[in-house]
Enzyme design. Structure first.
Site: not given
Ligand code: NAP
Length: 309
Positions: A97, A120, A53
Site C-alpha cells: 500500500q 498492482d 480491499k
C-alpha cells in the site's frame, strides 16, 4: 444534450460478481487464491483503503492477510517482508500500500516484488509488458478505466483520446491501454502548452491530475466522454455552492462531513457538454478495488498455468 452518467459503482459490482464466480471455479480446481497486503505505518487514508480491499477479498472468496510493519520500518525491512511473501507458495498476490513512510525508498521496495505476484501492476516487468502488449498485470485504476469504457459500449478504435496526467500509477498506463485499443492518444502534463486546446480535441478525455475542477467548459468538446480520475477534497462552502448549485445532497454531505469530493473536471461543464461522464465519487474510484480482485485471480491463474474460462 443530457449527459449519461457512467455508473462506476454498478460496473464494479458486476466485475466483483464475476470475480466471485471465477474464485469459486479456481477453488474447485484446488487453488485457494490469496492476497497479502503490506501496510506500513499508520496513514489513516491507507488504513481505510486496505480495510476496503480486505473486505472485498472476503466478499469474492479470496483469502487475505495483512502485514503491518511499523512507521519506522526501513527500506531493507520492507524488502525482507516482500521477499518473504515472494517465497511463499500459498500467496498469489502482493500489494504494497502506497504511500510508504518517508524514509523508505518505495521504488526499491516495488522492484523486489515477484512480477507474477504484483497485483498492482507497478513492477517494471509488468509496465514493460503493458508497453509491448503482452499478457501481464495492468495497474488497477487504468485497467478500471478501460472496463468502464468497454462495458459502457464506448467505441475506442480510431478515436481521439487525451489523457491529462502522466504518473506511472494512472496517466501513462491509461494512455498505453487506450493505445492498445487503437485510440489515437495524446498524453498531457503540467508542461503541455495550451492544455485547453489539446483537451478540446478529445472524444475521450481522461483527467488524472489531482487539480480540483481545473478542466472547465473551455476544455471540453461537445459530446466528449469524460473519465474523471481526480479525487480532490473541497472544504470551502462557497466552492461547494459554486460547483454543485442546487445539489441538496452534496450540500448536506458537506454540512455533515465538512468536505466533499470533486474530480479534475468541473462537474457543471461535464453535465452540460459531455455525452457521458464518470461522477466523483462513484465513477472510477470503485473500479480500483474491483480490478485488484480480478488481478489477484489472474495472478492465481497465471502462476498455476490455468486458463481463463
Ligand atoms: P500524480 O502522481 O500527482 O500525477 C499528477 C499528474 O498530473 C502529473 O503528471 C502532472 O504533471 C499532471 N498535472 C498536475 N497539474 C497539472 C496541470 N495544471 N496541467 C496539466 N497536468 C497537470 O497523481 P496520480 O497519482 O496520477 O493521481 C491523479 C489523481 O487521480 C489524484 O487526484 C488522485 O487522487 C486520483 N487517483 C484516483 C484513483 C481512484 O481510484 N479513483 C486512483 C489513483 C489516483 P507533471 O508530470 O508534469 O508534474
Amino acid at each position: 444534450m443530457s449527459a449519461r452518467v457512467l455508473d462506476g459503482a454498478a460496473i464494479a459490482a458486476q466485475i466483483r460478481a464475476e470475480a466471485r464466480q471465477e474464485c469459486e471455479r479456481l477453488r474447485r480446481l484446488g487453488a485457494l487464491p490469496r492476497l497479502a497486503v503490506v501496510l506500513a505505518g499508520n496513514n489513516p487514508a491507507s488504513e481505510i483503503y486496505v480495510r476496503s480491499k480486505i473486505k472485498a477479498c472476503a466478499e469474492v472468496g479470496i483469502e487475505s492477510e495483512k502485514l503491518t510493519p511499523p512507521a519506522t520500518a526501513t527500506t531493507a525491512e520492507l524488502i525482507a517482508a516482500v521477499e518473504g511473501l515472494n517465497a511463499r507458495a500459498d500467496v498469489d498476490g502482493i500489494l504494497v500500500q502506497l504511500p510508504l513512510p518517508a524514509q523508505v525508498n518505495a521504488r526499491q521496495v516495488l522492484e523486489q516484488l515477484a512480477p507474477e505476484k504484483d497485483v498492482d501492476g507497478l513492477h517494471p516487468a509488468n509496465l514493460g509488458k503493458l508497453l509491448s502488449g503482452r499478457e501481464g498485470l495492468a495497474p488497477c485504476t487504468p485497467a478500471g478505466i478501460l472496463q468502464i469504457l468497454k462495458r459502457s459500449g464506448i467505441e475506442l478504435a480510431g478515436r481521439e483520446a487525451v489523457v491529462v496526467g502522466r504518473s506511472e500509477l494512472v496517466g501513462k498506463p491509461a494512455a498505453l491501454l487506450l493505445l492498445a485499443e487503437n485510440a489515437t492518444v495524446t498524453l498531457c502534463h503540467s508542461r503541455t502548452r495550451d492544455l485547453a486546446a489539446v483537451c478540446r480535441r478529445a472524444e475521450i478525455l481522461v483527467a488524472a491530475m489531482g487539480r480540483p475542477a481545473l478542466l472547465g467548459r473551455d476544455y471540453l468538446r461537445p459530446g466528449v466522454v469524460v473519465i474523471d480520475v481526480g479525487t480532490n477534497r473541497l472544504s470551502e462552502k462557497s466552492a461547494v455552492e459554486t460547483y454543485f448549485p442546487g445539489d441538496g445532497k452534496r450540500q448536506a454531505e458537506f454540512e455533515r462531513r465538512g468536505s466533499t469530493l470533486i474530480g479534475d473536471v468541473d462537474p457543471r461543464a461535464a453535465r452540460a457538454l459531455a455525452s457521458a461522464y464518470t461522477p466523483v465519487p462513484g465513477g472510477v474510484g470503485p473500479l480500483t478495488v474491483a480490478m485488484l480482485m480480478s488481478n489477484t485471480l489472474a495472478a492465481a491463474r497465471l502462476r498455476r498455468g490455468l486458463a481463463q474460462e
